[in-house]
Every structure is written in C-alpha cells, then in structure tokens.
Scaffold this active site. Structure first.
Site, PDB file in Angstrom:
ATOM      1  N   ASP A 208      40.260 120.139 -81.028  1.00 12.77           N
ATOM      2  CA  ASP A 208      39.608 119.960 -79.723  1.00 12.77           C
ATOM      3  C   ASP A 208      39.405 118.520 -79.289  1.00 12.77           C
ATOM      4  OD1 ASP A 208      37.734 119.310 -81.642  1.00 12.77           O
ATOM      5  OD2 ASP A 208      36.068 120.269 -80.607  1.00 12.77           O
ATOM      6  N   ASN A 210      36.914 116.712 -79.760  1.00 12.79           N
ATOM      7  CA  ASN A 210      35.517 116.615 -79.317  1.00 12.79           C
ATOM      8  C   ASN A 210      35.259 117.231 -77.941  1.00 12.79           C
ATOM      9  OD1 ASN A 210      35.023 115.170 -81.677  1.00 12.79           O
ATOM     10  ND2 ASN A 210      35.427 113.213 -80.685  1.00 12.79           N
ATOM     11  N   LEU A 244      36.339 117.862 -89.818  1.00 15.23           N
ATOM     12  CA  LEU A 244      37.589 117.741 -90.549  1.00 15.23           C
ATOM     13  C   LEU A 244      38.655 118.662 -89.975  1.00 15.23           C
ATOM     14  CD1 LEU A 244      36.160 117.800 -94.196  1.00 15.23           C
ATOM     15  CD2 LEU A 244      36.599 115.795 -92.754  1.00 15.23           C
TER      16      LEU A 244
END
Length: 310
Positions: A208, A210, A244
């Site tokens: 994504d 973020n 991660l």
C-alpha cells in the site's frame, strides 16, 4: 517475312550448356554485381563474419562436447572414481510444521497493478522459501482473483502446478475456523511471544505504500479474530517503520521455527536497508554495548590511574 523474323530471334534464345538462357544469366549476373555494389564495406564484412560463424557451428559443438567430457572425467578423479557427483548437497532432514500461514489476498481492489505485481513476486518468494525450509508450514493463499490472478496467469503460468500449497478463491474466514486465526499486523497492541502450532497466522496481502494504514488491524477487529504484532521492538532496533513486506513476515516465521530465536530470525531475514540492529532485553543496542565494554576493558578509569600513581 514472319519466318525471317523468327530466325533472327533464334540466336538471342540460345542456351548454355546447363540449359540456362544466356541473356537471363547475364541479367542475373548484372543484378548480383549491382547488389554487391550497393553493399557497404561494413555490410560485406558482417556477411562474411556471419558465414564464418555458420561454417564453424559443428566445430563449436564438438568442442563443447569435449569440454563437457573433460569436466566429467575431472569430477570422477576428484571423487576417487566412484562416479558420484559432489555437486549435490546433502538434503537436510525436513520436519514439516503443523503451523498454518495464510496470505490474505482480499485487498486486490485497493492496489494499482504495479503494486499487485509486487505482491505477486512476494508470494513467489514465500512459496520458494517454504519449499526449501527446514520446517515448512502449511501454506494457504486465499481470496485469489482479480488483478493478482491475472498477473499470475500472465507472468507465472506454472503457479497452477505449485505443490504443498492450498490456493483458494474463498476468504480465509471460510477456510479456517475463526478461533484458530491470528492476524499479524503491526498496528495490534498485542505482542506475539510464542508461536502456537495449532493456530493459523494471517498476513495481509497488501502493498500500500502507507495509503491504507491500519486496514488489516481494522479488518481483524471487524471479524472478531485474534491479532498480534511480531516482537520486533523487543529484539531489534530499526531506522524505518515496522511495516514489513509479506515475504519478510513469512520468512521470519520460518526462521524462528528453525532457530528458535526471534532475534536471530529478525537479523537473518530483515534487509540492511531497514537498518535492523539487535538489542539486549533491556533495550540497549547490543553492538554499542560491546564497544563500550571493550573501551572500559582497555582503558582504566581515572580513579584507578591516580591510585597507581600514588
């Protein structure tokens, strides 16, 4: 008059010994010369080089065969003539784990195609690492469809023949009992201390950058299933966010099953760009502590120096 004209044309139609028309041969010859004249010096050199390459094809094939035979004989000499290849490394004794790992692919509509392709590569890495692991887990891929399946069909058609993996179009909550599920998310307040072999640990298949912070945590709460984060802070100091990649989480679990140590698992798997540094249980940097201990051992403090002078 007609007969004379036929006779006059006859010499022009004379044929050579090979049965070819002389006039046509002359035309072909002139065309060939014209073609040679149109080729540049570089082009002619290239054609000659290509012709030489074709002429030496069999010779190269024979040389490769001889070199292969020489290497085979050399290996037999090195092995004492028993003919067994030392290139085959002894296979470690594999003990499959009953632990289940699930990659949740239900976020397909939240990603761009470039991110989906990154997720595809991460899944490929998970599959490869599990196949060579000392304690391979039971691997599940759920909610497969949409862009991800399209990418897999286009870039890796062999995925349909993958072994030791359960690939489902259904959601993971329909594949595994809810009481057995634990969603691994860095936003969870719960820290995973030990792995429960009876549980199925879910990794969110989302690349994504973020854009969707906390979404896996929210999904876990909505479904009412357990959730936890890996104990990164207890063993590792990082110079980046604790989020991660899918394959990193998967590989850390595999490494922990093999080594029995979270710290070793983190240090082994996490890339250098993450700046992962092992820390002691009291939270201090292990490397810095070693340097401090080394300095204190090599240089006595000021009080000791004054006592010696006295």
């Amino acid at each position: 008059m007609a007969e004379d004209s036929v006779k006059s044309e006859a010499p022009a139609q004379q044929k050579n010994e090979n049965g070819e028309n002389k006039s046509s041969q002359k035309a072909v010859s002139s065309n060939g010369e014209a073609e040679n004249q149109t080729l540049s010096k570089r082009q002619r050199k290239k054609l000659l080089k290509q012709q030489k390459w074709e002429d030496e094809r069999e010779l190269r094939k024979q040389r490769r065969k001889e070199r292969k035979q020489q290497r085979r004989l050399q290996r037999q000499d090195d092995e004492g003539g028993d003919g067994q290849s030392f290139r085959k490394r002894p296979r470690r004794e594999v003990t499959p784990s009953s632990l289940r790992m699930v990659v949740d692919c239900s976020f397909d509509d939240l990603m761009l195609i470039k991110d989906v392709r990154k997720l595809h590569k991460q899944i490929q890495r998970c599959y490869a690492e599990n196949r060579r692991a000392l304690h391979p887990v039971q691997f599940y891929l759920t909610s497969l469809g949409g862009q991800l399946k399209q990418s897999m069909d286009e870039k890796d058609k062999g995925w349909v023949n993958w072994k030791d993996i359960s690939i489902k179009t259904e959601h993971y909550s329909e594949v595994v009992a809810k009481e057995d599920l634990v969603y691994l998310t860095s936003d969870s307040p719960n820290v995973l201390e030990e792995l429960d072999q009876k549980k199925a640990y879910v990794i969110g298949g989302l690349v994504d950058h973020n854009h969707h912070k906390g979404i896996t945590f929210e999904r876990a709460k909505e479904l009412g299933i357990e959730h936890a984060q890996l104990p990164l802070s207890s063993f590792i100091k990082m110079n980046s966010r604790k989020v991660l990649a899918v394959n990193h989480v998967f590989e850390i679990i595999l490494a922990y099953l093999e080594k029995g140590s979270w710290q070793e698992a983190f240090v082994t798997v996490l890339p250098q760009r993450k700046g992962a540094v092992a820390v002691d249980q009291d939270g201090t940097n292990a490397q810095e502590k070693e340097e401090e201990d080394s300095d204190s051992d090599s240089e006595p403090d000021a009080t000791e120096q004054l006592e010696k002078r006295a």
